[in-house]
Design an enzyme around this catalytic site. Structure first.
Site, mmCIF file in Angstrom:
data_model
loop_
_atom_site.group_PDB
_atom_site.id
_atom_site.type_symbol
_atom_site.label_atom_id
_atom_site.label_comp_id
_atom_site.label_asym_id
_atom_site.label_seq_id
_atom_site.Cartn_x
_atom_site.Cartn_y
_atom_site.Cartn_z
ATOM 1 C CG ASP A 1 37.275 42.328 45.948
ATOM 2 O OD1 ASP A 1 37.665 42.863 44.892
ATOM 3 O OD2 ASP A 1 37.593 42.747 47.082
ATOM 4 N NE ARG B 1 41.791 44.528 45.457
ATOM 5 C CZ ARG B 1 41.301 44.733 44.247
ATOM 6 N NH1 ARG B 1 42.114 44.935 43.230
ATOM 7 N NH2 ARG B 1 39.997 44.727 44.024
ATOM 8 C CG ASN B 2 41.214 40.124 47.143
ATOM 9 O OD1 ASN B 2 41.844 40.450 48.150
ATOM 10 N ND2 ASN B 2 40.145 40.772 46.726
ATOM 11 C CG ASP C 1 40.341 37.760 51.021
ATOM 12 O OD1 ASP C 1 40.391 37.075 52.058
ATOM 13 O OD2 ASP C 1 41.069 38.747 50.807
#
Ligand code: ADP
Length: 464
Positions: free
Chosen positions: A324, A328-329, A342
């Site tokens: 992912d 944003r991560n 993450d």
């Protein structure tokens, strides 16, 4: 023959070699909190007794006290080189050196860093004359092996050269005066030797940092001293037992460009995931907040991409798939360091809307054809997502494919249509993005290769 054959060490000498003690010097202070750990004093020497584990070594200090210390806080004495000097910052990029020195805002403040050309060094110097700016000087070497900034003043070593220019500007924009102090200390792999279960009563929870897919994230202090971020997992959002098992492996992943997992509180519900605290929050918001200054600074944007690529190349080496990766991560910390967060977490999510490629929360816009068609994740599907992340960086946080609906995006990707070149992006960088979006995963470059290509482009841009 007494003493053995010529050229081969005698058994006595061999024994001596094997018994040779390893002495390390502390690069950072470390405060032992947990029993069995040993405090480190910056600059002091320690004898290594056991380095069989990667991240925590058993050492002895000069008073004979023995205990575990984080191995990334020390360096072997013989390999220490420039690392013992305050002014040496190692692999810091030109862009980050500039922002660090501008932040200090002191005339004559300087650092020495590795140049992007391997084996060479650059001096970065802040001056307010005629206006606040940073000058970069290559440290050159003459045929006698002496170092110089201006040919008139050669010195036998870089520390001697720095000392010389503390007293004489010798052609530099200013004399060398101070170097940035209070630099951040790196995180340790877990909060102590062999520790990933954290006692929640030792966590002091502070303000909310944000909230996401799994619940609320709060800033915290562990045992009153170490800054941490605490993710409180909404119950029922993840397969907890599997994750807790995996957390033991994840605390052992350690790299400058990965958000360090310190451990978990798994005895009570909700589960807490405790990680390194990153003061500037998510990369996506950082890009959007700083669009005005970032959008014209191609070098800075490229440096962000290179940092993420370094973190991903480490995961790739460890055969660890992120699943992912997106702006944003990633998170931004002190001195604008960018780290991937993450990683691997997606495997433990229970929500179908997130895990199935038809779900509303599935990151379709970051997914390559083989993930859309067969949910086939690999380091090469991470590479595709990385290309989209580069696009997010160069648009300062725009949504890929704008307002297109997921089904339309899937249709485009299947037909081989790719994202257009962002305005701020030079053609060489767009070429690299396009390689990440090769339809066939085998054709996509690895992160190791991408890293080299990006560093080459960066070198061409700034003549570092
Ligand atoms: P989730 O993965 O559950 O969706 P996130 O990890 O995205 O949640 O966290 C939500 C927000 O919390 C982030 O956008 C960021 O602003 C903040 N945050 C998360 N982790 C940290 C951290 N380690 N340090 C600082 N802020 C963080």
């Amino acid at each position: 023959m007494p003493g053995g054959a010529p050229g081969t060490p005698s058994s006595k000498a061999k024994e001596k070699l094997m018994l040779r003690t390893k002495v390390v010097v502390a690069l950072y202070p470390f405060r032992a909190i947990e029993g069995g750990d040993l405090s480190l004093e910056k600059g002091a020497e320690y004898e290594v007794l056991d380095d069989s584990q990667e991240h925590w070594w058993k050492v002895k200090d000069e008073n004979g006290s023995i205990g575990y210390i984080p191995s990334n806080y020390v360096k072997e004495k013989e390999l220490l080189g420039l690392q013992k000097y305050e002014w040496y910052v190692g692999d810091m990029s030109r862009q980050r050196a500039e922002s660090l020195l501008k932040q200090e805002d002191k005339e004559g403040c300087f650092v020495v860093r590795n140049s992007s050309t391997k084996g060479l060094y650059t001096l970065s110097l802040y001056t307010k004359v005629p206006h606040p700016h940073v000058k970069h000087y290559h440290i050159k070497q003459n045929t006698r092996g002496e170092f110089y900034l201006s040919e008139k003043h050669c010195c036998g070593s870089i520390p001697d050269l720095v000392n010389y220019h503390r007293h004489n500007s010798g052609g530099l924009a200013s004399r060398l005066k101070t170097s940035p102090c209070d630099r951040p200390v790196p995180p340790t792999a877990g909060l102590s030797h062999d520790k990933w279960e954290i006692d929640p009563t030792e966590l002091h929870l502070l303000e909310e940092l944000g909230s996401g897919q799994f619940g609320v994230v709060r800033r915290g202090k562990w045992r009153g001293s170490i800054d941490v971020a605490v993710k409180m997992m909404k119950e029922g959002t993840m397969s907890e037992d599997d994750f807790i098992e995996e957390a033991k492996v994840m605390t052992k992943l350690q790299h400058t460009n990965l958000v360090q997992l310190y451990g978990v509180c798994s005895k009570d519900r909700p589960i807490y995931i405790v990680t390194e605290y990153m003061r500037h929050g998510s990369l996506l918001n950082y890009l959007r907040r700083h669009e005005a200054s970032l959008s014209t600074n191609v070098g800075y944007l490229l440096d962000i991409c290179i940092q993420v690529c370094r973190g991903m190349a480490y995961l790739e080496r460890r055969n660890y798939i992120h699943r992912d990766l997106a702006a944003r991560n990633c998170l931004v910390g002190s001195e604008n360091v960018v780290k991937v967060a993450d990683f691997g977490l997606a495997r433990y999510v229970l929500d179908d809307q997130y895990t199935s490629s038809g779900g509303t929360k599935f990151p379709i816009k970051w997914a390559p054809p083989e993930v859309l068609n067969y949910t086939r994740f690999s380091s090469k599907s991470d590479v595709w997502a990385y290309g989209v992340l580069m696009w997010e960086v160069f648009t300062c946080g725009k949504m890929p494919y704008g307002r297109l609906k997921n089904a339309e995006v899937v249709d485009r990707v299947q037909r081989g249509l790719i994202l257009e070149k962002p305005k701020a992006c030079v053609k060489e960088v767009y070429e690299i993005m396009r390689k990440c979006w090769a339809h066939c995963p085998e054709v996509r470059p690895s992160f190791r290769v991408l890293k080299e290509q990006l560093i080459n482009v960066n070198q061409g841009l700034v003549n570092d």
